[in-house]
Design a protein around this motif. Structure first.
Motif, PDB file in Angstrom:
ATOM      1  N   ASP A  69      -6.285  11.652   7.494  1.00 50.13           N
ATOM      2  CA  ASP A  69      -5.518  12.901   7.466  1.00 50.13           C
ATOM      3  C   ASP A  69      -4.959  13.325   8.816  1.00 50.13           C
ATOM      4  N   THR A  70      -5.166  12.530   9.866  1.00 49.76           N
ATOM      5  CA  THR A  70      -4.546  12.798  11.166  1.00 49.76           C
ATOM      6  C   THR A  70      -3.911  11.496  11.665  1.00 49.76           C
ATOM      7  N   PRO A  71      -2.905  11.595  12.537  1.00 55.45           N
ATOM      8  CA  PRO A  71      -2.299  10.368  13.077  1.00 55.45           C
ATOM      9  C   PRO A  71      -3.318   9.462  13.745  1.00 55.45           C
ATOM     10  N   GLU A  72      -4.315  10.065  14.412  1.00 57.44           N
ATOM     11  CA  GLU A  72      -5.330   9.272  15.094  1.00 57.44           C
ATOM     12  C   GLU A  72      -6.171   8.480  14.094  1.00 57.44           C
ATOM     13  N   LYS A  73      -6.587   9.136  13.017  1.00 57.68           N
ATOM     14  CA  LYS A  73      -7.370   8.453  11.980  1.00 57.68           C
ATOM     15  C   LYS A  73      -6.529   7.378  11.305  1.00 57.68           C
ATOM     16  N   PHE A  74      -5.249   7.695  11.068  1.00 56.24           N
ATOM     17  CA  PHE A  74      -4.378   6.735  10.398  1.00 56.24           C
ATOM     18  C   PHE A  74      -4.203   5.485  11.245  1.00 56.24           C
ATOM     19  N   ASN A  75      -3.923   5.668  12.526  1.00 57.42           N
ATOM     20  CA  ASN A  75      -3.709   4.517  13.399  1.00 57.42           C
ATOM     21  C   ASN A  75      -4.976   3.692  13.580  1.00 57.42           C
ATOM     22  N   ALA A  76      -6.123   4.343  13.513  1.00 55.92           N
ATOM     23  CA  ALA A  76      -7.389   3.611  13.625  1.00 55.92           C
ATOM     24  C   ALA A  76      -7.590   2.676  12.440  1.00 55.92           C
ATOM     25  N   LYS A  77      -6.990   3.025  11.291  1.00 49.62           N
ATOM     26  CA  LYS A  77      -7.125   2.206  10.084  1.00 49.62           C
ATOM     27  C   LYS A  77      -5.852   1.430   9.759  1.00 49.62           C
ATOM     28  N   ARG A  78      -4.853   1.507  10.633  1.00 50.09           N
ATOM     29  CA  ARG A  78      -3.552   0.895  10.336  1.00 50.09           C
ATOM     30  C   ARG A  78      -3.667  -0.595  10.035  1.00 50.09           C
ATOM     31  N   LEU A  79      -4.442  -1.318  10.822  1.00 55.51           N
ATOM     32  CA  LEU A  79      -4.577  -2.751  10.602  1.00 55.51           C
ATOM     33  C   LEU A  79      -5.174  -3.038   9.230  1.00 55.51           C
ATOM     34  N   GLN A  80      -6.239  -2.335   8.881  1.00 57.15           N
ATOM     35  CA  GLN A  80      -6.889  -2.543   7.579  1.00 57.15           C
ATOM     36  C   GLN A  80      -5.941  -2.209   6.437  1.00 57.15           C
ATOM     37  N   LEU A  81      -5.234  -1.079   6.547  1.00 55.00           N
ATOM     38  CA  LEU A  81      -4.306  -0.663   5.501  1.00 55.00           C
ATOM     39  C   LEU A  81      -3.161  -1.666   5.354  1.00 55.00           C
ATOM     40  N   ALA A  82      -2.646  -2.134   6.504  1.00 53.36           N
ATOM     41  CA  ALA A  82      -1.550  -3.106   6.475  1.00 53.36           C
ATOM     42  C   ALA A  82      -2.004  -4.414   5.838  1.00 53.36           C
ATOM     43  N   GLN A  83      -3.180  -4.889   6.217  1.00 55.59           N
ATOM     44  CA  GLN A  83      -3.667  -6.150   5.663  1.00 55.59           C
ATOM     45  C   GLN A  83      -3.925  -6.048   4.166  1.00 55.59           C
ATOM     46  N   ASN A  84      -4.396  -4.893   3.719  1.00 55.52           N
ATOM     47  CA  ASN A  84      -4.590  -4.690   2.275  1.00 55.52           C
ATOM     48  C   ASN A  84      -3.275  -4.863   1.524  1.00 55.52           C
ATOM     49  N   GLU A  85      -2.207  -4.271   2.073  1.00 54.63           N
ATOM     50  CA  GLU A  85      -0.906  -4.341   1.406  1.00 54.63           C
ATOM     51  C   GLU A  85      -0.294  -5.731   1.531  1.00 54.63           C
ATOM     52  N   TRP A  86      -0.445  -6.358   2.687  1.00 54.70           N
ATOM     53  CA  TRP A  86       0.061  -7.729   2.835  1.00 54.70           C
ATOM     54  C   TRP A  86      -0.628  -8.659   1.859  1.00 54.70           C
ATOM     55  N   ARG A  87      -1.925  -8.491   1.693  1.00 54.89           N
ATOM     56  CA  ARG A  87      -2.692  -9.334   0.777  1.00 54.89           C
ATOM     57  C   ARG A  87      -2.232  -9.126  -0.663  1.00 54.89           C
ATOM     58  N   ARG A  88      -1.986  -7.870  -1.030  1.00 50.27           N
ATOM     59  CA  ARG A  88      -1.524  -7.567  -2.395  1.00 50.27           C
ATOM     60  C   ARG A  88      -0.163  -8.196  -2.650  1.00 50.27           C
ATOM     61  N   MET A  89       0.748  -8.067  -1.691  1.00 48.10           N
ATOM     62  CA  MET A  89       2.092  -8.595  -1.872  1.00 48.10           C
ATOM     63  C   MET A  89       2.117 -10.111  -1.839  1.00 48.10           C
ATOM     64  N   LYS A  90       1.239 -10.694  -1.036  1.00 47.73           N
ATOM     65  CA  LYS A  90       1.134 -12.153  -1.017  1.00 47.73           C
ATOM     66  C   LYS A  90       0.653 -12.660  -2.373  1.00 47.73           C
ATOM     67  N   ALA A  91      -0.313 -11.944  -2.969  1.00 48.55           N
ATOM     68  CA  ALA A  91      -0.892 -12.369  -4.243  1.00 48.55           C
ATOM     69  C   ALA A  91       0.106 -12.279  -5.394  1.00 48.55           C
ATOM     70  N   ASN A  92       1.040 -11.316  -5.331  1.00 51.35           N
ATOM     71  CA  ASN A  92       1.995 -11.189  -6.439  1.00 51.35           C
ATOM     72  C   ASN A  92       3.373 -11.745  -6.102  1.00 51.35           C
ATOM     73  N   ASN A  93       3.408 -12.618  -5.056  1.00 50.42           N
ATOM     74  CA  ASN A  93       4.654 -13.289  -4.685  1.00 50.42           C
ATOM     75  C   ASN A  93       5.746 -12.291  -4.311  1.00 50.42           C
ATOM     76  N   SER A  94       5.331 -11.243  -3.589  1.00 50.18           N
ATOM     77  CA  SER A  94       6.268 -10.204  -3.134  1.00 50.18           C
ATOM     78  C   SER A  94       7.111  -9.685  -4.301  1.00 50.18           C
ATOM     79  N   GLN A  95       6.441  -9.390  -5.378  1.00 49.17           N
ATOM     80  CA  GLN A  95       7.116  -9.010  -6.620  1.00 49.17           C
ATOM     81  C   GLN A  95       8.090  -7.846  -6.433  1.00 49.17           C
ATOM     82  N   GLU A  96       7.659  -6.826  -5.683  1.00 48.42           N
ATOM     83  CA  GLU A  96       8.529  -5.665  -5.510  1.00 48.42           C
ATOM     84  C   GLU A  96       9.769  -6.021  -4.683  1.00 48.42           C
ATOM     85  N   CYS A  97       9.612  -6.857  -3.670  1.00 50.67           N
ATOM     86  CA  CYS A  97      10.772  -7.288  -2.869  1.00 50.67           C
ATOM     87  C   CYS A  97      11.790  -7.996  -3.761  1.00 50.67           C
ATOM     88  N   ARG A  98      11.275  -8.818  -4.649  1.00 49.40           N
ATOM     89  CA  ARG A  98      12.142  -9.662  -5.473  1.00 49.40           C
ATOM     90  C   ARG A  98      12.880  -8.884  -6.561  1.00 49.40           C
TER      91      ARG A  98
END
Length: 208
Positions: free
Chosen positions: A110-139
């Motif tokens: 709920d704060t920029p500091e907390k968000f940035n502390a978890k940015r890597l984890q949040l990004a990797q979660n989304e990259w993993r999801r998109m990798k698993a579905n062959n970037s379905q939304e992009c396509r």
């Protein structure tokens, strides 16, 4: 006489049965319509940024990208990239999103500091999801099959064709296309807490 009463009772029961069936049918339509209306309301950008965690962080980053404003005026909004359009995958994504509601209540980011502390984890979660579905939304908007390589830049042309041949998907190369990337380790051999290069550019799968 008795036979007439029996026939009359059967007729009344039949009418009641048809009436109940009609009510159930109309009720089903109303329920399904209401459900889909509520579902679509949660699939709008305004709903996504109603949480200040999103509005103050990733939405501000997204506004500075080509997906928000460009020469053609075509925008990819939050749900376009993060929610599948197909009904089955969409429902699975919505169910998984209940975890995000829980973290909203906990105030995990709920704060920029907390968000940035978890940015890597949040990004990797989304990259993993998109990798698993062959970037379905992009396509839903971009597809290798419809690329006109003759109008692409030389580097894009080469990379897209190499990626297609290697069986890669959009997110393999296009991380950070709409949001700031986590810090990346740059110095060779130095210890860092940033993202290792292989996370951004995983090796192509080996062909059997």
């Amino acid at each position: 006489m008795t036979e007439n009463k029996g026939s009359s009772l059967v007729a009344r029961l039949r009418k009641v049965g048809w009436g109940l069936l009609g009510i159930a049918f109309v009720g089903g339509i109303l329920f399904w319509g209401s459900f889909n209306w509520a579902l679509e309301m949660t699939n709008k950008e305004q709903f996504c940024i109603s949480c200040h965690e999103m509005e103050q962080n990733v939405f501000q980053e997204y506004r500075n990208t080509i997906h928000y404003q460009n020469r053609t005026g075509v925008r990819a909004t939050c749900p376009d990239c993060h929610v599948p359009k197909e009904w089955g995958p969409k429902m699975i994504r919505k169910i998984k999103a209940s975890n995000e509601v829980w973290h909203k209540l906990l105030g995990s980011i709920d704060t920029p500091e907390k968000f940035n502390a978890k940015r890597l984890q949040l990004a990797q979660n989304e990259w993993r999801r998109m990798k698993a579905n062959n970037s379905q939304e992009c396509r839903n908007c971009h597809n290798f099959e419809y690329f006109d390589y003759s109008v692409q830049g030389r580097r894009s042309n080469q990379m897209h064709q190499a990626g297609l041949s290697a069986g890669q998907t959009c997110i393999d190369c296009h991380k950070g296309i709409a949001h700031s990337l986590p810090p990346v380790a740059q110095d060779i051999g130095a210890a860092h807490e940033g993202v290792a290069p292989e996370v951004f550019h995983p090796p192509a799968p080996k062909k059997e």
